[in-house]
Design an enzyme around this catalytic site. Structure first.
Site, PDB file in Angstrom:
ATOM      1  N   ILE A  92       0.829  -0.825  -0.711  1.00  0.00           N
ATOM      2  CA  ILE A  92       0.341   0.384   0.325  1.00  0.00           C
ATOM      3  C   ILE A  92       1.119   1.008   0.154  1.00  0.00           C
ATOM      4  CG2 ILE A  92      -0.070  -0.054   2.465  1.00  0.00           C
ATOM      5  CD1 ILE A  92      -2.971   1.546   1.568  1.00  0.00           C
ATOM      6  N   PHE A  93       0.339   2.512  -0.413  1.00  0.00           N
ATOM      7  CA  PHE A  93       1.205   2.985  -0.856  1.00  0.00           C
ATOM      8  C   PHE A  93       0.735   4.656  -1.649  1.00  0.00           C
ATOM      9  CE2 PHE A  93       4.209   5.907  -3.398  1.00  0.00           C
ATOM     10  CZ  PHE A  93       4.967   6.824  -3.096  1.00  0.00           C
ATOM     11  N   VAL A  94       0.545   5.789  -1.148  1.00  0.00           N
ATOM     12  CA  VAL A  94      -0.144   7.084  -1.575  1.00  0.00           C
ATOM     13  C   VAL A  94       1.277   7.413  -1.480  1.00  0.00           C
ATOM     14  CG1 VAL A  94      -1.030   8.873  -0.580  1.00  0.00           C
ATOM     15  CG2 VAL A  94      -1.883   6.345   0.143  1.00  0.00           C
ATOM     16  N   GLY A 102      -6.738  11.523   2.920  1.00  0.00           N
ATOM     17  CA  GLY A 102      -7.894  10.871   2.915  1.00  0.00           C
ATOM     18  C   GLY A 102      -7.636   9.237   1.355  1.00  0.00           C
ATOM     19  N   ASN A 131       7.849   2.745  10.709  1.00  0.00           N
ATOM     20  CA  ASN A 131       7.318   3.153   9.234  1.00  0.00           C
ATOM     21  C   ASN A 131       6.047   4.696   9.844  1.00  0.00           C
ATOM     22  OD1 ASN A 131       4.804   4.161   7.427  1.00  0.00           O
ATOM     23  ND2 ASN A 131       5.328   2.588   6.178  1.00  0.00           N
ATOM     24  N   TYR A 137      -2.325   2.689  10.118  1.00  0.00           N
ATOM     25  CA  TYR A 137      -3.415   1.702  10.378  1.00  0.00           C
ATOM     26  C   TYR A 137      -3.999   0.781  11.429  1.00  0.00           C
ATOM     27  CZ  TYR A 137      -0.968   1.140   6.148  1.00  0.00           C
ATOM     28  OH  TYR A 137       0.304   1.305   5.303  1.00  0.00           O
TER      29      TYR A 137
END
Length: 165
Positions: A92-94, A102, A131, A137
């Protein structure tokens, strides 16, 4: 409730045409984690693994104004204790400039909907101990499994194991 700087985030499953984009996001994630030299994947290997004869993984893309800003890659596992499949989030990466808008929440929620639709008993992922996303999370309801340790064999380890007598 969305942050004050909330922007409309759209989330979608990927198609084979997204392979170059997925590769770009994998490289961006690796750079963020300081693991760029560990990326062995190619567009061809991603295409085969996600859209080939045996589909081993799926990806979800998050977009803002039609531009990709993050992704999740996941695959199914199975729990004999639960007696149902689960989903394991591999990546998962943004992009950093889009965090706090969001995007992560939209990706996780979409993945949660897929898990519910597929009657999964678990949704799991791993995170590096340093992280800062760990707080996110936990905010999303994730619980750190202190009693479980991740073990791994790489290509060389698999080869050694397979050759054992």
């Amino acid at each position: 409730m969305q942050p004050e700087n909330a922007t409309s985030v759209s989330v979608r499953s990927t198609t084979i045409d997204d392979i170059p984009l997925i590769m770009e996001l994998v490289k961006a994630l690796a750079e963020f984690e300081g693991l760029s030299d560990h990326v062995l994947a190619t567009e061809d290997s991603l295409k085969e693994g996600m859209f080939g004869k045996n589909k081993y993984a799926e990806a979800i893309i998050a977009e803002i104004d039609g531009k990709a800003v993050g992704f999740i890659v996941f695959f199914h596992n199975y729990s004999t204790f639960v007696g149902r499949p689960g989903l394991y989030i591999e990546d998962i990466f943004v992009y950093p400039e889009h965090r706090g808008k969001g995007v992560g929440k939209a990706l996780m929620t979409y993945c949660g909907k897929i898990a519910r639709e597929r009657n999964c008993g678990r949704l799991e992922w791993s995170v590096l101990d340093w992280n800062p996303a760990r707080k996110f999370y936990e905010h999303m309801g994730g619980e750190h499994q202190k009693e479980w340790l991740l073990y791994r064999l790489d290509d060389k380890g698999i080869e050694k194991l397979a050759e054992r007598k």
